[in-house]
Structure formats: structure tokens, C-alpha cells
Design a protein around this motif. Structure first.
Motif, PDB file in Angstrom:
ATOM      1  N   MET A 116       0.846  -1.201   0.000  1.00 45.42           N
ATOM      2  CA  MET A 116       0.000   0.000   0.000  1.00 45.42           C
ATOM      3  C   MET A 116       0.879   1.248   0.000  1.00 45.42           C
ATOM      4  SD  MET A 116      -2.904   1.162   2.787  1.00 45.42           S
ATOM      5  CE  MET A 116      -1.672   1.464   4.053  1.00 45.42           C
ATOM      6  N   SER A 117       0.538   2.182  -0.840  1.00 52.07           N
ATOM      7  CA  SER A 117       1.301   3.422  -0.907  1.00 52.07           C
ATOM      8  C   SER A 117       1.183   4.197   0.395  1.00 52.07           C
ATOM      9  CB  SER A 117       0.773   4.274  -2.069  1.00 52.07           C
ATOM     10  OG  SER A 117       1.344   5.556  -2.028  1.00 52.07           O
ATOM     11  N   ALA A 118       2.277   4.926   0.713  1.00 51.44           N
ATOM     12  CA  ALA A 118       2.266   5.765   1.918  1.00 51.44           C
ATOM     13  C   ALA A 118       1.541   7.080   1.664  1.00 51.44           C
ATOM     14  CB  ALA A 118       3.697   6.038   2.366  1.00 51.44           C
ATOM     15  N   LYS A 119       1.161   7.330   0.413  1.00 52.56           N
ATOM     16  CA  LYS A 119       0.477   8.573   0.066  1.00 52.56           C
ATOM     17  C   LYS A 119      -0.983   8.514   0.499  1.00 52.56           C
ATOM     18  CE  LYS A 119       0.035  12.485  -2.437  1.00 52.56           C
ATOM     19  NZ  LYS A 119       0.882  13.676  -2.426  1.00 52.56           N
ATOM     20  N   TYR A 120      -1.449   9.590   1.144  1.00 52.14           N
ATOM     21  CA  TYR A 120      -2.840   9.700   1.551  1.00 52.14           C
ATOM     22  C   TYR A 120      -3.485  10.865   0.807  1.00 52.14           C
ATOM     23  CZ  TYR A 120      -2.174   6.522   5.499  1.00 52.14           C
ATOM     24  OH  TYR A 120      -1.914   5.419   6.285  1.00 52.14           O
ATOM     25  N   TYR A 121      -4.654  10.607   0.240  1.00 47.88           N
ATOM     26  CA  TYR A 121      -5.455  11.663  -0.357  1.00 47.88           C
ATOM     27  C   TYR A 121      -6.665  11.890   0.541  1.00 47.88           C
ATOM     28  CZ  TYR A 121      -2.605  11.382  -4.542  1.00 47.88           C
ATOM     29  OH  TYR A 121      -1.549  11.408  -5.414  1.00 47.88           O
ATOM     30  N   ILE A 122      -6.743  13.068   1.097  1.00 45.15           N
ATOM     31  CA  ILE A 122      -7.818  13.406   2.027  1.00 45.15           C
ATOM     32  C   ILE A 122      -8.888  14.165   1.251  1.00 45.15           C
ATOM     33  CG2 ILE A 122      -8.411  14.574   4.170  1.00 45.15           C
ATOM     34  CD1 ILE A 122      -5.416  14.384   4.928  1.00 45.15           C
ATOM     35  N   LEU A 123     -10.026  13.515   1.052  1.00 47.53           N
ATOM     36  CA  LEU A 123     -11.124  14.101   0.290  1.00 47.53           C
ATOM     37  C   LEU A 123     -12.182  14.622   1.257  1.00 47.53           C
ATOM     38  CD1 LEU A 123     -11.610  11.351  -2.466  1.00 47.53           C
ATOM     39  CD2 LEU A 123      -9.838  13.111  -2.276  1.00 47.53           C
ATOM     40  N   TYR A 124     -12.584  15.857   1.087  1.00 44.86           N
ATOM     41  CA  TYR A 124     -13.591  16.418   1.982  1.00 44.86           C
ATOM     42  C   TYR A 124     -14.742  17.034   1.192  1.00 44.86           C
ATOM     43  CZ  TYR A 124     -11.977  21.204   1.019  1.00 44.86           C
ATOM     44  OH  TYR A 124     -11.669  22.396   0.402  1.00 44.86           O
ATOM     45  N   ASN A 125     -15.909  17.004   1.801  1.00 48.26           N
ATOM     46  CA  ASN A 125     -17.110  17.627   1.225  1.00 48.26           C
ATOM     47  C   ASN A 125     -17.273  19.005   1.857  1.00 48.26           C
ATOM     48  OD1 ASN A 125     -19.621  18.433   0.371  1.00 48.26           O
ATOM     49  ND2 ASN A 125     -20.733  16.691   1.240  1.00 48.26           N
ATOM     50  N   PRO A 126     -17.075  20.078   1.110  1.00 49.12           N
ATOM     51  CA  PRO A 126     -17.153  21.427   1.697  1.00 49.12           C
ATOM     52  C   PRO A 126     -18.532  21.804   2.207  1.00 49.12           C
ATOM     53  CG  PRO A 126     -16.947  21.544  -0.693  1.00 49.12           C
ATOM     54  CD  PRO A 126     -16.723  20.117  -0.324  1.00 49.12           C
ATOM     55  N   HIS A 127     -19.555  21.021   1.829  1.00 45.28           N
ATOM     56  CA  HIS A 127     -20.920  21.334   2.261  1.00 45.28           C
ATOM     57  C   HIS A 127     -21.360  20.533   3.489  1.00 45.28           C
ATOM     58  CE1 HIS A 127     -21.237  23.553  -1.437  1.00 45.28           C
ATOM     59  NE2 HIS A 127     -21.028  22.469  -2.169  1.00 45.28           N
ATOM     60  N   ALA A 128     -20.579  19.546   3.881  1.00 44.23           N
ATOM     61  CA  ALA A 128     -20.963  18.677   4.998  1.00 44.23           C
ATOM     62  C   ALA A 128     -20.682  19.335   6.340  1.00 44.23           C
ATOM     63  CB  ALA A 128     -20.217  17.349   4.911  1.00 44.23           C
ATOM     64  N   GLY A 129     -21.506  18.989   7.328  1.00 40.83           N
ATOM     65  CA  GLY A 129     -21.274  19.457   8.696  1.00 40.83           C
ATOM     66  C   GLY A 129     -21.246  20.965   8.816  1.00 40.83           C
ATOM     67  N   ASN A 130     -22.141  21.624   8.074  1.00 41.05           N
ATOM     68  CA  ASN A 130     -22.189  23.099   8.102  1.00 41.05           C
ATOM     69  C   ASN A 130     -20.842  23.731   7.739  1.00 41.05           C
ATOM     70  OD1 ASN A 130     -24.950  23.275   8.953  1.00 41.05           O
ATOM     71  ND2 ASN A 130     -24.293  22.735  11.030  1.00 41.05           N
ATOM     72  N   GLY A 131     -20.164  23.070   6.782  1.00 43.58           N
ATOM     73  CA  GLY A 131     -18.909  23.620   6.286  1.00 43.58           C
ATOM     74  C   GLY A 131     -17.684  23.296   7.112  1.00 43.58           C
ATOM     75  N   MET A 132     -17.802  22.363   8.063  1.00 39.75           N
ATOM     76  CA  MET A 132     -16.686  22.068   8.961  1.00 39.75           C
ATOM     77  C   MET A 132     -15.761  20.957   8.444  1.00 39.75           C
ATOM     78  SD  MET A 132     -16.882  24.256  11.321  1.00 39.75           S
ATOM     79  CE  MET A 132     -15.629  23.582  12.417  1.00 39.75           C
ATOM     80  N   SER A 133     -16.129  20.319   7.335  1.00 36.41           N
ATOM     81  CA  SER A 133     -15.329  19.194   6.851  1.00 36.41           C
ATOM     82  C   SER A 133     -13.926  19.609   6.418  1.00 36.41           C
ATOM     83  CB  SER A 133     -16.043  18.498   5.690  1.00 36.41           C
ATOM     84  OG  SER A 133     -17.089  17.684   6.173  1.00 36.41           O
ATOM     85  N   GLU A 134     -13.792  20.811   5.863  1.00 35.05           N
ATOM     86  CA  GLU A 134     -12.469  21.268   5.440  1.00 35.05           C
ATOM     87  C   GLU A 134     -11.537  21.394   6.646  1.00 35.05           C
ATOM     88  OE1 GLU A 134     -10.283  24.793   2.831  1.00 35.05           O
ATOM     89  OE2 GLU A 134     -12.424  24.958   3.320  1.00 35.05           O
ATOM     90  N   ALA A 135     -12.067  21.936   7.745  1.00 39.42           N
ATOM     91  CA  ALA A 135     -11.264  22.055   8.957  1.00 39.42           C
ATOM     92  C   ALA A 135     -10.866  20.679   9.481  1.00 39.42           C
ATOM     93  CB  ALA A 135     -12.034  22.833  10.026  1.00 39.42           C
ATOM     94  N   THR A 136     -11.786  19.723   9.391  1.00 39.21           N
ATOM     95  CA  THR A 136     -11.492  18.357   9.821  1.00 39.21           C
ATOM     96  C   THR A 136     -10.387  17.766   8.960  1.00 39.21           C
ATOM     97  OG1 THR A 136     -13.770  18.009  10.567  1.00 39.21           O
ATOM     98  CG2 THR A 136     -12.444  16.048  10.152  1.00 39.21           C
ATOM     99  N   ALA A 137     -10.490  17.974   7.649  1.00 44.63           N
ATOM    100  CA  ALA A 137      -9.475  17.447   6.727  1.00 44.63           C
ATOM    101  C   ALA A 137      -8.105  18.033   7.039  1.00 44.63           C
ATOM    102  CB  ALA A 137      -9.879  17.752   5.293  1.00 44.63           C
ATOM    103  N   LYS A 138      -8.053  19.312   7.306  1.00 44.10           N
ATOM    104  CA  LYS A 138      -6.775  19.983   7.569  1.00 44.10           C
ATOM    105  C   LYS A 138      -6.190  19.610   8.930  1.00 44.10           C
ATOM    106  CE  LYS A 138      -7.563  23.971   4.578  1.00 44.10           C
ATOM    107  NZ  LYS A 138      -7.781  25.439   4.490  1.00 44.10           N
ATOM    108  N   SER A 139      -7.040  19.075   9.811  1.00 43.61           N
ATOM    109  CA  SER A 139      -6.544  18.680  11.137  1.00 43.61           C
ATOM    110  C   SER A 139      -5.826  17.335  11.113  1.00 43.61           C
ATOM    111  CB  SER A 139      -7.707  18.614  12.131  1.00 43.61           C
ATOM    112  OG  SER A 139      -8.548  17.502  11.865  1.00 43.61           O
ATOM    113  N   LEU A 140      -6.003  16.559  10.033  1.00 45.49           N
ATOM    114  CA  LEU A 140      -5.373  15.248   9.937  1.00 45.49           C
ATOM    115  C   LEU A 140      -3.903  15.396   9.571  1.00 45.49           C
ATOM    116  CD1 LEU A 140      -8.201  13.315   8.045  1.00 45.49           C
ATOM    117  CD2 LEU A 140      -7.767  13.400  10.506  1.00 45.49           C
ATOM    118  N   LYS A 141      -3.061  14.665  10.256  1.00 50.20           N
ATOM    119  CA  LYS A 141      -1.612  14.799  10.076  1.00 50.20           C
ATOM    120  C   LYS A 141      -1.013  13.513   9.500  1.00 50.20           C
ATOM    121  CE  LYS A 141      -1.925  18.843  12.023  1.00 50.20           C
ATOM    122  NZ  LYS A 141      -1.856  20.070  11.191  1.00 50.20           N
ATOM    123  N   TYR A 142      -0.540  13.594   8.266  1.00 51.25           N
ATOM    124  CA  TYR A 142       0.180  12.495   7.634  1.00 51.25           C
ATOM    125  C   TYR A 142       1.476  13.052   7.048  1.00 51.25           C
ATOM    126  CZ  TYR A 142      -4.289   9.977   7.831  1.00 51.25           C
ATOM    127  OH  TYR A 142      -5.431   9.368   8.244  1.00 51.25           O
TER     128      TYR A 142
END
Length: 280
Positions: free
Chosen positions: A1-27
């Protein structure tokens, strides 16, 4: 499995909070991509079939993703809930999520909802009747930029006049049952939908036998319906056998006498008279 992670987020989900969630993930090696920017998943995965994917969003986001990648080779898929309902996460008995969860085994073999000439994969369940109505009204409120949407309040208003019941039939593995007034007719792959409602408490999405569950809530008056509506969030509604029928089977078909809204994992389809849910 590749070590590369692609973090896909829905900008409309969770009242717009998904982008912040995506950016909080550390790889160490990752790339964040808004799902609205992906024109073709076939093109997106063309050089990423071995990469790991992290989905940030809610149940509707997951539903659209699993339908979009049908037949497309992909690697491990992880999920970080950042929606408003998060019933899929609730079904996995996870109350607080600290890191993405590997979900390949949950999305590899999903049932199909056939409705209005389309076949749509179902993650959690299909709601038809007043729950579909609640999603429809919620969608309309979102279009009007209403920030906080109370689906329970929508349901209560629906019970007292906004939503009209009608007759219909529910067929499970060839056995047909007819009702005069149907409030709700669900077809479930998991336990939950609607932000914690539990129409079919015994349903197991990994049962291995391709068994689905149907819940029919029928023929109760408005006041009585309002009184025991909260019991759906505890699974205690199944005790009221005069008004609630829960059945299990491999194919469920529901047909109403007149069109009503339907929701699949929170995604609304209006003007539906019939749907079926089954495994291919």
C-alpha cells in the motif's frame, strides 16, 4: 500500500466544517482535495489505485462516494466523520472519533435501492414517508440559508398537518402486506438513519446472508404517533406491534398510493411512488 494519503472532503458537509477536519489530519505524505473539484473519479483514481483515501464528510458524502467509485479500482478507504447526522459512525458504535477508520469491509458489498429507474447503493438505509418529508424540508431550509435545522421540529410539524399519510403496500420476499395509512416505510442495511432513529434494531450490516430489514409504521392517529415518535430513537417502537411491523428479508419493495419523498442516506428524492432494496 502506498504511503500517500489523499484526504477528500465535502465542503458542504457538517455546516462547512469538513475542510477544517481534513486539515486537522496529520500524515507525512498527504494531499487535501475538495470532492466538488473531482470531475471524474475514474480519472482521479487512474494513477492512485494503490493510494489510501480518507473521506471527510457525513452519511450523504459517503453515499455519493461509494456510488461514484462503482467498478473503479482503489486502495484502502478511511472515514473521518464530519457530517450532521453521522449515522454510519453511530452504527459502528463509535461515539467519539479520534482518527480515521478503515471502512473497506463496510462499502465493498452494499445493497441497491431501485427507484425512479435508477439503481443507487445504500450505506445505511432508505426512508420513505415522513422521514423523506423531513429531509425534503431540511433541503429547502438549507437553500434558504437557515443555519440550524431541527429535524425533530420538522417531524412534529409534519405530524400535525404538513405531512399527509396515504395507503400502500410493503412486500418482503414475495409476501405482501397492505396498509391504509403509512407514516414511514423504511428499508435498512444498518441500524440507524435520520440522526439516530433506529427503525430496525436487529439489523446487522455485516450479517453475511444479504438480509435487509423493513419497518412499517402505520395506522396510528396523529396524537399517538407524536407520543411514541421518540421511541424510534431507542428502538422501543417495536413493542407497539399494533402500529409497527418489522420484517427481515432479501428483497423489500414498497409502493405508495400517491407520491411521497424518499431519502437514501439523507439524500432526498421527491415524488416517489415505489422503491425496492436488495442485493445484486
Amino acid at each position: 500500500m502506498s504511503a500517500k494519503y489523499y484526504i477528500l472532503y465535502n465542503p458542504h458537509a457538517g455546516n462547512g466544517m469538513s475542510e477544517a477536519t481534513a486539515k486537522s489530519l496529520k500524515y507525512e505524505d498527504s494531499e487535501i482535495v475538495a470532492m466538488t473539484e473531482i470531475g471524474s473519479y475514474a480519472d482521479f483514481f487512474a494513477d492512485k489505485s494503490e493510494a489510501s483515501i480518507v473521506i471527510c464528510g457525513g452519511d450523504g458524502t459517503l453515499n455519493r462516494f461509494v456510488n461514484a467509485i462503482e467498478g473503479i479500482p482503489h486502495g484502502d478507504v478511511y472515514y473521518m466523520a464530519s457530517g450532521s447526522g453521522n449515522d454510519f459512525l453511530r452504527d459502528l458504535d463509535v461515539s467519539e472519533q479520534e482518527e480515521p477508520i478503515l471502512i473497506n469491509k463496510y462499502i465493498e458489498n452494499l445493497p441497491i435501492c431501485e427507484v425512479n429507474g435508477k439503481k443507487i447503493k445504500v450505506l445505511n438505509g432508505v426512508g420513505y414517508g415522513i422521514d423523506g418529508y423531513c429531509c425534503l424540508v431540511g433541503d429547502q431550509m438549507k437553500e434558504q440559508k437557515v443555519e440550524k435545522i431541527n429535524y425533530t421540529a420538522i417531524a412534529i410539524k409534519g405530524l400535525f398537518g404538513k405531512y399527509k399519510t396515504c395507503g400502500g403496500s410493503i412486500t418482503v420476499d414475495g409476501e405482501c402486506h397492505r396498509y391504509k395509512r403509512i407514516w414511514l416505510a423504511s428499508g435498512m442495511n444498518g441500524h440507524y438513519y435520520g440522526g439516530g432513529m433506529m427503525p430496525c434494531p436487529a439489523q446487522d450490516r455485516l450479517n453475511g446472508k444479504k438480509i435487509l430489514s423493513s419497518c412499517a409504521w402505520h395506522d396510528s392517529g396523529k396524537l399517538l404517533t407524536l407520543i411514541f415518535f421518540p421511541s424510534f430513537f431507542k428502538g422501543e417502537h417495536i413493542k407497539r406491534k399494533k402500529y409497527v411491523d418489522v420484517r427481515a428479508g432479501k428483497k423489500i419493495t414498497v409502493e405508495f398510493d400517491s407520491p411521497r419523498p424518499l431519502q437514501i442516506d439523507g439524500e432526498t428524492i421527491d415524488g416517489v411512488t415505489k422503491y425496492s432494496i436488495y442485493y445484486n
